[in-house]
Design a protein around this motif. Structure first.
Motif: not given
Ligand code: M6R
Length: 619
Positions: A357-360, A363-365, A410-412, A496-498, A615-617
């Motif tokens: 599971a990859i997540s920055q 906490e992503t639901a 917000v942009a990763s 996605l970034k743009i 973070s999308v919880t």
């Molecule tokens: O925290 P997470 O890595 O689980 O987040 C996943 C996505 O919500 C996150 O990468 C989102 O797509 C970014 N805003 C992209 O830049």
């Protein structure tokens, strides 16, 4: 990312330290602490939580002194807690230290220090440094008897840092010599602030900008001996060096962003560090079972794995797609799903499934839900995350951290490169253990991976070139990103970034798929960004570019010195040449910069794009 502030002067140190900590809050943290020295006595206060709580603790029980150090901690080794918060003390509680960075050889050092009787109070890597200094001080018995504390302190500090491997910015205070602070830097920033009858040490200038704008930046391998009225500089060998001061022109909001206009741009520029910190200490020597030692993943666990299943969302999902190419390049069957789709569909998961599971944020639901489902079916779960103590780390069987520091935009960006780096580390180890590749072949990847941070720096130094292209295309309303093979996910990431920061319609496509439908949307002057560095597919890709050009597309191509001879384009961005498999680490960068400057031209809210959360919880 942790923050450091140190003060030595003629006023109440705690006022400056608390103010400094507040200025460092933007970096993200989970605990904080302060230590001051007064008449040979140290006062220490630490809390798990915000600086406000620390202030309350100090109000209840004040700390005295005109010298002190303080820290905001963002957990890397050990959970966020009061015991793990800095400053850390030696056994007698006379020496205190704050640290940013990672001590790679802390396990070896800790074993030796424990054997010689030191008592540890935290789970951190940092604590070994303070015991090491204490240990070195003991070795200067004669000087200690003569009361030459300052000389001993300096010598012991110098000896201690010579034993440390990894990255560090340190500030240390010894109650026996309260007229000096010692600090040193290796791969982790540290800056000295020069005031009137007072001086500062900090991880970034924003911590003391309110009090002085005159600064000296320490370089790697340098020590600063800071007093109220003077600062002396030395190299790690102890030889005195001269340093020039600079006047900072930034206001405090610019200082937080390191002088960049947005966190996103700052974070793009931190990517060499993200890669370096994530691979450091994890690759060599390969025959040592580093993964077992660090994350508990044993030979036995790896040998029982039948296939890899990856779940993630957004940018992290794109890292997962790159991972598929890497694992399968090593003949390890790998499946990748959006975490949300994984939950929705029927799947075959059992105890032989190795779920990554990859997540920055951790906490992503959707990702957490997929993990829970997989665990119920018996799968073993490994988390790749940037956030210590997050929900994901508690649910996973193994955790491989990316060491990127908090990502505020917000942009990763830097988290994505950290995720890719962690994936390379993992895939190379697993492939060696499963004997899918020889040590010699693995060594080829490792050797090249180690060069990547320098390549990233080189590429980022050409930001203007990429900005010029972005400026030229910033009024276009549609963009197509294409590539093949391991860079196909990078085309998706570029699109996605743009979309997310510039609110422009963009599609990412596998170049080979174009003629099966999407080519119909190409019309005169449509910008098509093509990632064209992989030697394995370059001729096919050149053909796909020709097809787009024949329909009037304007090609913006990312090439390397070898592939460029095959590619015709309106704009060319050349990236350093590396192995095909590692090229996503470099090819991503021009796309991030491209999106950033298009968004800037469109005056978008780059760090907090509309409709998005960091973070999308919720599912
Ligand atoms: O925290 P997470 O890595 O689980 O987040 C996943 C996505 O919500 C996150 O990468 C989102 O797509 C970014 N805003 C992209 O830049």
């Amino acid at each position: 990312m942790c923050g450091i502030i140190g003060y030595i002067g003629d006023k109440k140190a705690s006022d400056f330290l608390i103010e400094g900590l507040k200025r460092l809050e933007y970096r993200g943290y989970d605990s904080c602490g302060i230590a001051t020295a007064n008449e040979d006595k140290l006062s220490l206060r630490r809390v798990s939580g915000r600086v406000g709580l620390l202030e309350e603790a100090i109000e209840k029980k004040p700390v005295k002194g005109i010298v002190g150090i303080a820290h905001t901690r963002w957990a890397t080794h050990g959970i966020p807690s009061e015991d793990n918060a800095h400053p850390h003390t030696d056994c007698k509680g006379e020496i205190v230290l704050v640290h940013n960075g990672i001590i790679e050889n802390y396990t070896e050092l800790k074993e030796k220090l424990l054997a010689s009787g030191h008592k540890f109070k935290s789970e951190t890597d940092t604590e070994v440094v303070i015991h090491l200094i204490e240990d070195k001080i003991k070795s200067f018995k004669a000087e200690m008897k003569n009361g030459e504390y300052e000389t001993v302190f300096f010598k012991a500090f110098k000896k201690a840092i010579a034993d440390i491997e990894g990255s560090f910015a340190l500030a240390v205070l010894w109650s026996k010599c309260p007229d000096m602070l010692l600090s040193a830097r290796l791969h982790s920033p540290l800056v000295i602030g020069l005031g009137k009858k007072e001086n500062f040490v900090a991880s970034d200038v924003s911590a003391f900008l309110k009090f002085t704008k005159k600064v000296v930046f320490l370089e790697d391998g340098e020590i600063a001996l800071v007093r109220k009225n003077s600062v002396e500089y030395f190299n790690f060998a102890g030889k005195e060096i001269k340093k020039k001061s600079t006047d900072i022109k930034w206001d405090s909001s610019m200082a937080e962003k390191g002088g960049y206009k947005h966190f996103m741009l700052k974070e793009i520029h931190e990517q060499a560090e993200s890669v370096e910190n994530t691979i450091r200490g994890r690759l060599l020597p390969l025959e040592k079972d580093i993964l077992k030692k660090e994350i508990g993943l044993s030979f036995k666990d790896i040998k029982s794995l039948d296939h890899v299943q990856i779940v993630a969302c957004g940018t992290a999902y794109h890292a997962g797609l790159v991972a598929k190419y890497i694992f399968e390049n090593f003949e390890i069957p790998t499946y990748v799903d959006f975490a949300s789709e994984f939950s929705d569909r029927s799947k075959i998961i059992d105890k032989n499934t190795f779920l990554i599971a990859i997540s920055q944020s951790g906490e992503t639901a959707d990702t957490l839900c997929a993990v829970r489902e997989a665990k119920e079916s018996g799968a073993k779960v490994l988390a790749i995350t940037n956030t210590v103590g997050s929900s994901l780390t508690r649910e996973a069987d193994y955790v491989l951290y990316t060491h990127c520091g908090p990502e505020i935009g917000v942009a990763s960006t830097k988290a994505f490169l950290g995720q890719l780096s962690a994936i390379y580390v993992l895939a190379i180890h697993i492939a060696v253990i499963l004997k899918k590749i020889s040590l010699k072949e693995a060594g080829k990847y490792v050797k090249e991976l180690i060069k990547i941070p320098r390549f990233i720096e080189k590429l980022l130094s050409r930001e203007d070139e990429m900005k010029r292209i972005a400026d030229k295309y910033s009024t276009y309303e549609h963009f197509l990103f294409i590539s093949r093979y391991v860079n196909f996910p990078i085309a998706l990431e570029g699109a996605l970034k743009i979309k997310e920061i510039a609110y422009v319609h963009a599609e990412g496509y596998a170049a080979g798929e174009m003629k099966h439908g999407p080519i119909a949307i190409i019309e005169k002057n449509m910008p098509v960004i093509c990632i064209a560095t992989n030697s394995k597919v370059i001729k096919l890709l050149a053909g796909n570019i020709e097809e787009a050009m024949a329909r009037g597309a304007k090609i913006i191509a990312i090439v390397d010195e070898e592939s460029k001879k095959h590619i015709k384009a309106s704009e060319i961005i050349e990236v350093p040449k590396t192995l095909d498999m590692l090229s996503p680490l470099l090819n991503t960068i021009p796309l991030q910069i491209f999106a950033y400057y298009i968004a800037l031209n469109k005056k978008c809210d780059i760090d907090k794009p509309r409709n998005l959360a960091k973070s999308v919880t919720v599912r």
